[in-house]
Design an enzyme around this catalytic site. Structure first.
Site, PDB file in Angstrom:
ATOM      1  N   GLY A 120       0.841  -1.066  -0.060  1.00 34.28           N
ATOM      2  CA  GLY A 120       0.056  -0.097   0.062  1.00 34.28           C
ATOM      3  C   GLY A 120       0.782   1.189   0.057  1.00 34.28           C
TER       4      GLY A 120
ATOM      5  N   GLN B  29       3.026   9.993   1.588  1.00 33.33           N
ATOM      6  CA  GLN B  29       4.239   9.371   1.834  1.00 33.33           C
ATOM      7  C   GLN B  29       5.375   9.763   0.905  1.00 33.33           C
ATOM      8  OE1 GLN B  29       2.282   5.425   2.456  1.00 33.33           O
ATOM      9  NE2 GLN B  29       4.170   5.055   3.795  1.00 33.33           N
TER      10      GLN B  29
ATOM     11  N   CYS C 229       5.357  -0.033   8.108  1.00 37.66           N
ATOM     12  CA  CYS C 229       5.104   1.381   7.214  1.00 37.66           C
ATOM     13  C   CYS C 229       6.468   1.749   6.359  1.00 37.66           C
ATOM     14  CB  CYS C 229       4.808   2.325   8.168  1.00 37.66           C
ATOM     15  SG  CYS C 229       4.391   3.870   7.399  1.00 37.66           S
ATOM     16  N   LEU C 230       6.202   1.815   5.249  1.00 38.58           N
ATOM     17  CA  LEU C 230       7.245   2.194   4.551  1.00 38.58           C
ATOM     18  C   LEU C 230       8.134   3.605   5.047  1.00 38.58           C
ATOM     19  CD1 LEU C 230       6.022   1.338   1.014  1.00 38.58           C
ATOM     20  CD2 LEU C 230       7.418  -0.056   2.492  1.00 38.58           C
TER      21      LEU C 230
ATOM     22  N   HIS D  67      -4.913   1.704   7.102  1.00 38.93           N
ATOM     23  CA  HIS D  67      -3.497   2.157   7.386  1.00 38.93           C
ATOM     24  C   HIS D  67      -3.179   3.378   6.435  1.00 38.93           C
ATOM     25  CE1 HIS D  67       0.959   1.532   7.954  1.00 38.93           C
ATOM     26  NE2 HIS D  67       1.085   2.375   6.904  1.00 38.93           N
ATOM     27  N   GLU D  68      -3.842   3.178   5.211  1.00 38.38           N
ATOM     28  CA  GLU D  68      -3.567   4.107   4.153  1.00 38.38           C
ATOM     29  C   GLU D  68      -4.276   5.439   4.286  1.00 38.38           C
ATOM     30  OE1 GLU D  68      -0.820   1.357   2.789  1.00 38.38           O
ATOM     31  OE2 GLU D  68      -0.915   3.591   2.611  1.00 38.38           O
TER      32      GLU D  68
ATOM     33  N   HIS E  36      -2.898   7.697   6.739  1.00 36.84           N
ATOM     34  CA  HIS E  36      -1.999   8.358   6.429  1.00 36.84           C
ATOM     35  C   HIS E  36      -2.307   9.976   5.704  1.00 36.84           C
ATOM     36  CE1 HIS E  36       2.131   6.151   6.368  1.00 36.84           C
ATOM     37  NE2 HIS E  36       1.439   5.242   6.007  1.00 36.84           N
TER      38      HIS E  36
END
Ligand code: K2U
Ligand code: ZN
Length: 180
Positions: free
Chosen positions: A54, A59, A101-102, A143-144, A147
């Site tokens: 994702g 991000q 998480c990236l 989660h996205e 963000h």
């Protein structure tokens, strides 16, 4: 994939505690059509390369409400674009999912979220869609969308766990800087 999509430029992924990760992304409008059309293939390229399942536009430094997801990139790629996603329903039942998480690299923790959510969004063709998500998709979508509101998965942890995790991240980033 068209030629441009194959060579969509990679975008740098912002790393916590970058303040841009804490900003609220604005809704996409028709005026953003061209920028979003160019951003989507770059987000997929960046997500696949990371690798991640994702990615949210903040991000990669774009404060727009755009999300790309592909839960099974290796097997049967199923890329999904969510424009202006909003959660319109959530189960009272919760589920626990280990999340990473990236933007919080190499740190993982269990996060409790509603087990099933209903998401209303615009797809890549700007058509209104609704998605019923459960399992990993439910965790990923939540989660996205977090963000897009400047929320990171660490915010769902106890203060103790969050501080331990963020201190480990800061040390890892410091060591990385020391080595480069
Ligand atoms: O940073 C991101 O938004 C990518 C996230 C997406 C994600 C987090 C938690 C649960 C599902 C998806 C990940 O870094 S992608 C890598 C990953 C894959 C499976 C499970 C956990 C983390
Ligand atoms: Zn993330």
């Amino acid at each position: 994939m068209s030629d441009t999509e194959r060579h969509a430029p990679l975008l740098p992924i912002l790393i916590c505690p970058d303040p841009k990760l804490r900003r609220h992304a604005r809704a996409v409008t028709q005026a953003d059509r061209d920028e979003v059309a160019a951003l989507i293939p770059s987000m997929f390229e960046t997500m696949y390369k990371a690798p991640g399942i994702g990615l949210a536009a903040p991000q990669v430094g774009k404060l727009l409400r755009v999300v790309t997801i592909d839960l099974a990139p290796e097997k049967t790629p199923q890329p999904i674009v969510l424009i202006n996603p909003e959660i319109i329903g959530a189960s009272a039942e919760t589920a626990v999912q280990e999340e990473g998480c990236l933007s919080v690299p190499e740190q993982y923790a269990e996060v409790v979220r509603p087990a099933r959510v209903t998401v209303r969004y615009l797809d890549e063709q700007w058509q209104k869609r609704e998605l019923e998500a459960e399992g990993l998709m439910a965790a990923c979508v939540q989660h996205e969308i977090d963000h897009l509101d400047g929320v990171l998965f660490v915010d769902h942890l106890s203060a103790l766990k969050r501080n331990i995790l963020l201190r480990k991240l800061a040390k890892a980033q410091k060591d990385l800087a020391g080595r480069t």
